[in-house]
Write a protein that holds these residues in place. Structure first.
Motif: not given
Lengths: 305, 527, 309
Positions: A1, A3-5, A7-8, A233, A237, C145-146, C235, C239, C242-243, C246-249
């Protein structure tokens, strides 16, 4: 998360460096770019948020934590321009005080991230050899380690608080600053002016601080701006999974997360903090873009294609 | 211009979010035998072993797979289930159960006294993770009298044993299935495990041979439903969306905003029940200044429970006045007079009595030490709202409190270790023995999180655990609660309510004991 | 080259071992362990100690890690979950497909949208379209994201009823999660492509190509795009890496059974072997992607092939 928020965006630095980096080290250079629209918009948004943060006590109609039991979930009105939340607290006041927290997260988070990443990058890049290899490996570990576990450990060890959340965010994003500093330092080490400084016997510290770092400044400022946006952001999260700011702190992400359930019955709970997060984050991104354009002399020579 | 139109379109799309109700068929269709009922669950069990570690998922799913010897109805009354009749010896140390005949496990083996003996032996040997393990340890011996008669013996009379037997953890398992390694344990329940897709859904199918249901539901034979699906949906907001679209039929809510939203939805019916649980504000009795009962009493008087129930919970719960929930034997309405009710003046008087002085800014101090504290709770709704209100109420009498929210496991660990000043936490238990578990001095360092110690109370707990006469037992716990209320290790806050939301696509789903979903009468009425 | 690769692999292995150890230390530093998390409320301290010993949690940290590594090397065994006694490898394999589908589809979608919009914006730099695209990108980058997940869910699933709300049974279930994840990434890519295209448009070799009379389109694809892709690939590598963690949210909101939810649940349960196994898998995938990124760099720009690290 996380990670996803967050990370990129870790590697935006690399990109900035890659396509603008070589020129950044040309010394001296002219800063004669016109201030772009991006810079204007981004700057204005941020100034507004700074203004809100500084004058929050004067602007806010109520104390942010004041529970007005009789006024829970009231729609926006003159008394409560942004409405009230489930405990009857004034949303406008909370959002205004939240600006202080958002700015704190952005500034301190980036300071920690840069404070860790830049010195390590300078040392690794300048010294090279086994030291460089060692630090670079450590950074690989750092990046490959799940961000959430790190955040959880920091929060669990040091106790849950906004400060510790910011530390967690700062520590997690340090490798970005490291990478850009390191690769830029490697290039700069070979530059004439550094070799000249070495020739006159300047100390390593002095060379790093006085000759290399200033040449990285523009790239680092751009990175810091963009990273600040990520921090805001990512803090949201963390709040979403309950690791962020502790109640009753009006952190925007926490406000948004707790307002999610009220979208039908009291949409103002989510809309205002959500808009603030997006505005701040977008403002920082635009500012970063604007600064990049501003620092980049190549823009001047752009031909109409 | 085109951009403007695009933006307007996008806005229109978003504003179109206002709840749209699907047209409902007014004429209710004829009940359909068969069909599937989908219930949303927040987390799935780690494993479907009733004797394993507790988890919300386990108690939700296990009752459909494993029958117990006895069950309780919504009024806490004991009803026969797999046991038909029972007899307690006069000394209270022996209980003999007559079992139902003609019952078979899902794996085809017959249910008999051997299976009961095996189940509880296994529990005694390897059930350390189970919440009823302590209670199970009281069993001294299990004897098979004949094929359908089994006798439990105890060293001391075990008054809490009836509650233990009614819990889903005490489900009877097929010895045959347990001896096979790696396989699923078979029970005698109304449903059979069909498929378990990790992280997604647990599907149960109808047990066509079922005819030994308890009197909790009207239909005591096989269920009308073909399938019962537990769909794992971690996010409460998503659960609600899935109910609205009909992807799930039943869910449980604990947030007032969700109830408010569903009350407006004509496709959804709500059913509520009070739980055998208590949410309390605990004080660390080991840590100065909270080791001083006057300080605990003072802070207790500052708490406005009505405000907490009405505002933080939006009415999903009932103000609690005693340490035991009203549905647990041992509660008594007369305890209300011993409650430390909301009275800020009493708080101030008690603090002065305890030697505190109030400065001009409202802060209290004694010997140079300011009265303040850390309030520990978990990061689940509605704990944040409760903690915030407690904080605001204590601030009103001049006691600043800092809130610390951790994940549940960390809260349990930190509180057992005494690393807190104030604690908002809960217990769920169906027997007055709860008091011994959560306030008995031998549980300090584990479940007695507040480290409360009172020899007299311990003595009453010990008597209560052995007293089989219901009326006498109740009196012992009432006496204990009077002392506890005065010592104020806990300020009882409220009794939570379980709210079950049922899509009108299904009919006959009821809420039962401890908020259990009863589906044996359920039918699907419309597609 | 093989020697370089061997060194690189050795480095990766060491990194993994260190990641594993750091995970161990981190979990150990977190209050609570699996035994105290699992033990029943009514169990005594003595019972807790017994359970702790059964789980091997009474051993010192280094000994536990040594046992884990020995099992992994000698038997390829990641151990068992302390919570449900299932093999960790089985748990990971169960979740991996969902994470892989989500990560690769989201990345692919982000690249296609980002490249297209970035190129359009760059070739019409300064136009209204450019401004609109870039403002859109700036906003979609700035939405948590959420929040975007919830808004998409409410619009497309609840109100329009076009897509299912929750689950992973059909490809349709992946549409909203993929869009949620791809949205900000495509915005980043579009911005990067635009910026780097504008940057290279001014470079000498492009002007040379022009002078030689090469038509604009081949210039765009052959000369410019290839160069602008370098930062994008860097990039994307990160990316994607990291995906894959796992994309927890997104997994939580859309009820997808991916690695993100597995690892978070395991952290909350203090399920050491599962956290460790998942961390190592995620780290390995991350490092592998990074390796591929470096290879891609060498292909896109032969000059970088010899750069260190």
């Amino acid at each position: 998360m996380l990670v996803e928020v967050g990370g990129w965006k870790l590697e935006i630095g690399n990109w900035i460096q890659r396509f603008s980096g070589l020129r950044i080290f040309e010394k001296p250079r002219k800063l004669a770019n016109p201030i772009s629209t991006n810079l204007w918009i981004g700057g204005t948004i941020l100034i507004a948020i700074f203004f809100a943060a500084i004058f929050a006590p004067l602007l806010a109609p109520h104390p942010p934590d004041l529970v007005l039991a009789g006024a829970k979930l009231s729609a926006p009105s003159f008394a409560h321009p942004f409405g009230t939340d489930n405990l009857g607290r004034d949303v406008l006041s909370r959002v205004l005080f939240g600006a202080r927290i958002a700015i704190g997260i952005a500034l301190v988070g980036v300071a920690i991230s840069a404070g860790l990443g830049i010195p390590l990058g300078l040392i690794a890049g300048y010294r090279g050899g086994w030291l460089d290899q060692g630090i670079a490996r450590a950074m690989d570990v750092w990046l490959a380690f799940p961000g959430l576990l790190l955040a959880l450990v920091i929060v669990a060890r040091l106790g849950p608080s906004l400060e510790n959340t910011i530390v967690a965010l700062g520590v997690m994003t340090a490798p970005g600053f490291f990478r850009i500093t390191r690769s830029a330092t490697i290039s700069a080490r070979r530059a004439m002016y550094v070799q000249a400084a070495q020739a006159v016997g300047a100390s390593e510290l002095r060379i790093m601080a006085r000759h290399i770092l200033p040449n990285l400044a523009s790239a680092l400022i751009v990175l810091a701006t963009l990273r600040a946006s990520t921090m805001v952001l990512a803090a949201g999260g963390l709040s979403f999974i309950g690791l962020g700011a502790q109640p009753p702190l009006p952190e925007w992400g926490a406000l948004l997360a707790s307002g999610r359930g009220y979208l039908d019955t009291a949409p103002w709970l989510a809309i205002f903090p959500g808009a603030c997060i997006t505005l701040t984050s977008a403002g920082l991104n635009l500012l970063g873009d604007g600064l990049r354009d501003y620092f980049d002399p190549q823009q001047m020579k752009k031909p109409g294609f | 211009m085109k951009q403007l139109i695009l933006i307007l379109c996008a806005l229109a799309l978003i504003t179109a979010c206002a709840p749209t109700t699907t047209p409902t068929n007014q004429t209710i269709a004829k009940p359909i035998e068969g069909g599937t009922l989908v219930r949303a669950i927040t987390s799935e069990p780690a494993a479907l072993d009733p004797q394993g570690a507790t988890s919300a998922g386990l108690t939700v799913v296990a009752p459909y797979l494993y029958d117990t010897l006895i069950v309780r109805d919504r009024d806490n009354k004991i009803l026969p289930a797999l046991a038909e009749t029972w007899e307690v010896a006069p000394d209270g140390k022996t209980i003999t159960f007559k079992l139902k005949s003609g019952v078979t496990f899902h794996d085809g083996t017959p249910f008999n006294a051997d299976a009961v003996q095996f189940t509880f032996k296994r529990f005694k040997e390897s059930g350390t993770k189970s919440p009823i393990y302590g209670s199970i340890q009281q069993i001294a011996g299990i004897e098979v009298v004949d094929d359908l008669t089994v006798r439990f013996t105890f060293k001391e009379p075990a008054a809490n044993f009836w509650s233990t037997l009614a819990m889903p953890y005490a489900g009877i398992i097929s010895p045959e299935s347990a001896r096979k390694s790696g396989g699923q344990l078979a029970g005698t329940g109304a449903f059979i495990l069909d498929e378990w897709r990790a992280g997604q859904a647990i599907t149960l199918k109808r047990n066509p041979a079922y005819k030994w249901g308890s009197a909790v539901t009207q239909n005591r034979a096989a269920p009308h439903l073909d399938k019962l699906v537990f769909k794992v949906i971690p996010d409460a907001t998503t659960q609600l969306a899935a109910l609205e679209t009909g992807e799930v039929d039943v869910l449980f809510i604990n947030q007032p905003e969700h109830r408010a939203k569903l009350e407006k939805n004509s496709n959804v019916r709500l059913e509520e029940t009070e739980l055998n649980s208590l949410i309390y504000l605990g004080f660390n009795c080991n840590k100065p200044p909270f080791n001083d009962a006057r300080v605990r009493r003072a802070l207790s008087h500052a708490i406005n429970k009505n405000e907490i129930v009405n505002i933080a919970l939006g009415g999903i719960g009932k103000v609690a006045s005693a340490p035991l929930a009203p549905t647990i034997p041992g509660f008594d309405p007369s305890l209300k007079q011993f409650e430390l009710g909301y009275a800020a003046k009493k708080s101030q008087a008690l603090l002065r009595e305890a030697g505190f002085t109030q400065a001009n800014d409202g802060a209290w101090s004694r010997d140079g030490q300011t009265l303040k504290g850390v309030l520990l709770t978990s990061n689940r709704a509605p704990n944040d709202a409760i903690a915030t209100l407690v904080q605001s109420q204590l601030k009103a009498i001049g006691v600043p409190v800092e809130i610390q929210q951790l994940d549940s496991k960390a809260v349990m660990d930190a509180s057992s270790a005494g690393k807190f000043d104030l604690l908002v936490w809960r217990y769920d238990w169906n027997d007055p023995d709860a008091l011994n578990i959560y306030l008995g001095s031998d549980r300090i360092g584990s479940t007695n999180r507040v480290a409360y110690k009172n020899a007299e109370v311990d003595q009453l707990f010990a008597q209560g655990a052995r007293e089989l006469g219901e009326a006498k037992r109740v009196q012992l716990y009432i006496a204990a609660q009077k002392i506890i209320l005065q010592d104020a290790p806990w300020q009882p806050l409220y009794i939570p309510t379980d709210v079950m939301a049922i899509h009108k696509r299904v009919d006959g789903v009821r809420i039962g004991y401890m908020g259990r979903m009863l589906v044996n009468d359920a039918v699907v009425v419309a597609k | 080259m093989p020697r370089h690769l061997a060194r690189r692999l050795a480095g990766t292995l060491i990194t993994l071992i260190v990641v594993g150890f750091v995970t161990f230390v981190a979990l150990d530093a977190t209050p609570g362990d699996a035994a105290s998390a699992l033990i029943g409320e009514s169990a005594s301290q003595a019972q807790l100690q017994v359970l702790r010993a059964q789980m091997g949690l009474d051993q010192p940290l280094v000994a536990r890690y040594a046992t884990f590594l020995t099992n992994l090397v000698s038997r390829g065994n990641l151990g068992q979950s302390l919570v449900n006694s299932r093999a960790v490898s089985g748990l990971l394999i169960e979740r991996l497909p969902y994470t892989l589908i989500l990560a690769f589809t989201a990345t692919t979608l982000a690249v296609s949208i980002g490249l297209t919009l970035g190129m359009i914006a760059a070739t019409r730099a300064g136009s209204r379209l450019d401004t609109a695209l870039m403002s859109g990108a700036a906003v979609s980058l700035a939405v948590p994201t959420f929040w975007s997940a919830l808004v998409l869910l409410l619009i497309f699933s609840v109100n329009l009823r076009w897509l299912p709300v929750v689950g992973a049974e059909s490809p349709r279930h992946f549409i909203l999660p993929v869009i949620t994840l791809a949205l900000p990434t495509s915005a980043i890519i579009a911005r990067m492509i635009r910026a780097s295209l504008l940057d290279v448009f001014g470079a000498d070799y492009v002007r040379t190509a022009h002078a030689k009379g090469v038509a604009p389109r081949p210039v765009l694809t052959r000369h410019i795009l290839r160069n602008s892709l370098i930062p994008v690939v860097t990039m994307l590598g990160l990316h994607l890496g990291h995906l894959l963690g796992g994309a927890f949210i997104v997994e939580t909101i859309f009820g997808l059974p991916g690695l993100g939810r597995l690892i978070v649940q395991a952290i909350f349960d203090r399920d050491e072997p599962v956290v460790l196994g998942a961390t190592l898998l995620i780290a390995a995938m991350y490092l592998a992607i990074n390796l591929l990124v470096d290879v891609a760099h060498g292909w896109l720009d032969p000059q970088v092939a010899h750069e260190a690290v």
